[in-house]
Write an enzyme that holds these catalytic residues in place. Structure first.
Site, PDB file in Angstrom:
ATOM      1  N   ARG A  40     -90.616 -12.397 -66.764  1.00  8.92           N
ATOM      2  CA  ARG A  40     -90.084 -13.742 -66.516  1.00  8.92           C
ATOM      3  C   ARG A  40     -90.809 -14.708 -67.438  1.00  8.92           C
ATOM      4  O   ARG A  40     -92.049 -14.697 -67.506  1.00  8.92           O
ATOM      5  CB  ARG A  40     -90.299 -14.160 -65.064  1.00  8.92           C
ATOM      6  CG  ARG A  40     -89.470 -15.394 -64.668  1.00  8.92           C
ATOM      7  CD  ARG A  40     -89.833 -15.951 -63.309  1.00  8.92           C
ATOM      8  NE  ARG A  40     -91.090 -16.659 -63.363  1.00  8.92           N
ATOM      9  CZ  ARG A  40     -92.127 -16.447 -62.562  1.00  8.92           C
ATOM     10  NH1 ARG A  40     -92.081 -15.518 -61.633  1.00  8.92           N
ATOM     11  NH2 ARG A  40     -93.233 -17.136 -62.686  1.00  8.92           N
TER      12      ARG A  40
ATOM     13  N   ASP B 227     -91.672 -18.491 -68.243  1.00  8.55           N
ATOM     14  CA  ASP B 227     -91.709 -19.837 -67.656  1.00  8.55           C
ATOM     15  C   ASP B 227     -91.694 -20.866 -68.777  1.00  8.55           C
ATOM     16  O   ASP B 227     -92.466 -20.762 -69.733  1.00  8.55           O
ATOM     17  CB  ASP B 227     -92.982 -20.024 -66.812  1.00  8.55           C
ATOM     18  CG  ASP B 227     -92.950 -19.206 -65.521  1.00  8.55           C
ATOM     19  OD1 ASP B 227     -91.860 -18.736 -65.146  1.00  8.55           O
ATOM     20  OD2 ASP B 227     -94.010 -19.055 -64.890  1.00  8.55           O
TER      21      ASP B 227
ATOM     22  N   TYR C 192     -97.218 -29.320 -56.741  1.00  8.05           N
ATOM     23  CA  TYR C 192     -97.436 -28.124 -55.935  1.00  8.05           C
ATOM     24  C   TYR C 192     -97.404 -28.287 -54.458  1.00  8.05           C
ATOM     25  O   TYR C 192     -97.707 -27.375 -53.733  1.00  8.05           O
ATOM     26  CB  TYR C 192     -98.758 -27.447 -56.327  1.00  8.05           C
ATOM     27  CG  TYR C 192     -98.545 -26.987 -57.643  1.00  8.05           C
ATOM     28  CD1 TYR C 192     -97.542 -26.041 -57.835  1.00  8.05           C
ATOM     29  CD2 TYR C 192     -99.108 -27.614 -58.708  1.00  8.05           C
ATOM     30  CE1 TYR C 192     -97.175 -25.709 -59.082  1.00  8.05           C
ATOM     31  CE2 TYR C 192     -98.735 -27.268 -59.943  1.00  8.05           C
ATOM     32  CZ  TYR C 192     -97.778 -26.326 -60.112  1.00  8.05           C
ATOM     33  OH  TYR C 192     -97.417 -25.994 -61.322  1.00  8.05           O
TER      34      TYR C 192
ATOM     35  N   ASN D 204     -94.585 -13.698 -67.721  1.00  3.49           N
ATOM     36  CA  ASN D 204     -95.119 -12.888 -66.622  1.00  3.49           C
ATOM     37  C   ASN D 204     -94.593 -11.468 -66.777  1.00  3.49           C
ATOM     38  O   ASN D 204     -93.389 -11.242 -66.625  1.00  3.49           O
ATOM     39  CB  ASN D 204     -94.656 -13.447 -65.285  1.00  3.49           C
ATOM     40  CG  ASN D 204     -95.145 -14.871 -65.076  1.00  3.49           C
ATOM     41  OD1 ASN D 204     -96.292 -15.095 -64.737  1.00  3.49           O
ATOM     42  ND2 ASN D 204     -94.282 -15.844 -65.324  1.00  3.49           N
TER      43      ASN D 204
ATOM     44  N   GLU E  47    -103.388 -12.449 -55.923  1.00  2.00           N
ATOM     45  CA  GLU E  47    -101.960 -12.401 -55.614  1.00  2.00           C
ATOM     46  C   GLU E  47    -101.608 -11.183 -54.767  1.00  2.00           C
ATOM     47  O   GLU E  47    -100.470 -10.729 -54.754  1.00  2.00           O
ATOM     48  CB  GLU E  47    -101.160 -12.435 -56.914  1.00  2.00           C
ATOM     49  CG  GLU E  47    -101.218 -13.803 -57.560  1.00  2.00           C
ATOM     50  CD  GLU E  47    -100.928 -13.778 -59.049  1.00  2.00           C
ATOM     51  OE1 GLU E  47     -99.797 -14.061 -59.423  1.00  2.00           O
ATOM     52  OE2 GLU E  47    -101.841 -13.444 -59.826  1.00  2.00           O
TER      53      GLU E  47
ATOM     54  N   SER F 262     -99.568 -17.553 -60.488  1.00  3.14           N
ATOM     55  CA  SER F 262     -99.156 -18.243 -59.267  1.00  3.14           C
ATOM     56  C   SER F 262     -99.739 -19.642 -59.137  1.00  3.14           C
ATOM     57  O   SER F 262    -100.050 -20.090 -58.033  1.00  3.14           O
ATOM     58  CB  SER F 262     -99.538 -17.423 -58.031  1.00  3.14           C
ATOM     59  OG  SER F 262     -98.805 -16.225 -58.011  1.00  3.14           O
TER      60      SER F 262
ATOM     61  N   GLU G 136     -95.565 -19.526 -70.346  1.00  2.00           N
ATOM     62  CA  GLU G 136     -96.172 -18.206 -70.178  1.00  2.00           C
ATOM     63  C   GLU G 136     -95.099 -17.148 -69.985  1.00  2.00           C
ATOM     64  O   GLU G 136     -93.942 -17.453 -69.683  1.00  2.00           O
ATOM     65  CB  GLU G 136     -97.115 -18.201 -68.967  1.00  2.00           C
ATOM     66  CG  GLU G 136     -96.398 -18.516 -67.673  1.00  2.00           C
ATOM     67  CD  GLU G 136     -97.082 -17.926 -66.440  1.00  2.00           C
ATOM     68  OE1 GLU G 136     -98.031 -17.151 -66.575  1.00  2.00           O
ATOM     69  OE2 GLU G 136     -96.612 -18.236 -65.339  1.00  2.00           O
TER      70      GLU G 136
ATOM     71  N   GLY H 136     -92.648 -11.707 -59.647  1.00  2.00           N
ATOM     72  CA  GLY H 136     -92.520 -11.464 -58.211  1.00  2.00           C
ATOM     73  C   GLY H 136     -91.149 -10.908 -57.860  1.00  2.00           C
ATOM     74  O   GLY H 136     -90.146 -11.227 -58.478  1.00  2.00           O
TER      75      GLY H 136
END
Ligand SMILES: Nc1ncnc2c1ncn2[C@@H]1O[C@H](COP(=O)(O)OP(=O)(O)O)[C@@H](O)[C@H]1O
Ligand SMILES: [Mg+2]
Length: 313
Positions: free
Chosen positions: A261, A263, A222, A277, A14, A150, A275, A281
């Site tokens: 964050r 999810d 995706y 994070n 990333e 990601s 998950e 980002g």
């Protein structure tokens, strides 16, 4: 004025996202009047930090090394206060297996799962039990590396026949793979912010909405250009509060600091956590800045608050 080292880049997959997050953080810190030193993280990190002599580090790294407790531990060794979550929280968030155990132990919803690792494969012959795993989780199921972000390496297996290929693909990212029950539903993300040792503020919920529902199946999730982000997500008030409450609880269970964050998927049985994070980002298109904007919190304020979290350890 504080001398702040912004740690960005690194060698993780990333890297590019982190360079973009870091650049924005640098600009914000400069606007806030700080003395900013940008550090592209590599094998000379310790030397760079010794030369830069920062009073505090803003960790804008994503993925392996930067988000998994490694750089946090190094900063502690060097005695440099740093933004965001501590070693223990990063270790557990970056490892989806540990995070899911923490969530489940804490009574929070997360999809059923099984972890398959190289030891299981090579030393315990777990491949023989693949049919049982498939039966327990049902199809389609999600196959993803235990430690990756990601959406890298995330695969879907529609049937038992597709499982081995999905496993091999995910295993190329690391030695352990998470097989998870697929949850059909709306994709939500809750960003959280906390400057000091205060309860986290859950920002407005962001929903990732497929552009073309007709073609939006689990395999097409995706493809670029297929997703729009809606913030605040349109949800019944009580449900929205429940989603944000789950995110705050997840933050508490994992002992996050500064920002994070969560999810989630809103399935037929309610919200469930995929998950957490620990270093979300911060690019132009990232979800946390969008959510902050919807709450009337400027990017500079986000950065100021995350920086202030460095003082809480
Ligand atoms: N159990 C699941 N059910 C449905 N979709 C999933 C599931 N797990 C992951 N996904 C999809 O894959 C994306 C990435 O998975 P996530 O667990 O958030 O890992 P990461 O973002 O670290 O790659 C999710 O945002 C979601 O779109
Ligand atoms: Mg995710």
């Amino acid at each position: 004025m504080t001398r702040v080292a912004v740690l960005k880049g690194g060698r993780s997959l990333e890297r590019q996202v982190s360079l973009a997050s870091g650049a924005r953080v640098e600009d914000a810190l400069a606007r806030l009047g700080h003395d900013v030193v940008a550090i592209d993280v590599g094998p000379d990190l310790v030397t760079q930090l010794r030369e830069a002599r920062p009073q505090v580090a803003f960790v804008a790294l994503h993925g392996r090394g930067g988000e998994d407790g490694t750089v946090q531990e190094l900063l502690e060794v060097l005695g440099i206060p740093y933004s965001g979550s501590g070693v223990h929280a990063c270790v557990r968030c970056a490892d989806k297996m540990l995070a899911k155990h923490a969530l489940r132990d804490g009574g929070l919803p997360t999809p059923d799962w099984v972890v398959l690792g190289q030891i299981g494969f090579h030393e315990l012959g777990m491949a023989e039990a693949l049919a049982d795993i498939g039966q327990r989780l049902g199809f389609p199921l999600v196959v993803k590396p235990v430690s990756q972000g990601s959406s890298l390496g995330v695969k879907f297996a529609a049937s038992q026949e597709e499982l081995p290929a999905a496993l091999i693909a995910a295993l190329s990212y690391g030695p352990r793979v998470l097989l998870e029950r697929y949850i059909e539903g709306r994709e939500l993300a809750v960003s959280l912010l906390a400057a000091e040792d205060e309860p986290a503020q859950a920002l407005p919920i962001v929903e990732a909405v497929p552009r073309d529902r007709q073609f939006y199946d689990f395999a097409a999730r995706y493809e670029i250009g297929r997703t729009d982000f809606v913030c605040p997500a349109v949800l019944d008030h009580a449900l929205g509060e429940r989603v944000r409450e789950i995110a705050r609880s997840a933050w508490g269970l994992l002992d996050c600091r500064g920002f994070a964050r969560v999810d989630m998927i809103l399935g037929a049985d309610g919200p469930t956590v995929l998950e957490i994070n620990p270093i979300p980002g911060l690019t132009e298109t990232s979800l946390l800045p969008q959510a902050a904007d919807a709450a009337g919190v400027s990017f500079d304020e986000v950065v100021a608050r995350v920086l202030a979290s460095a003082g809480t350890r």
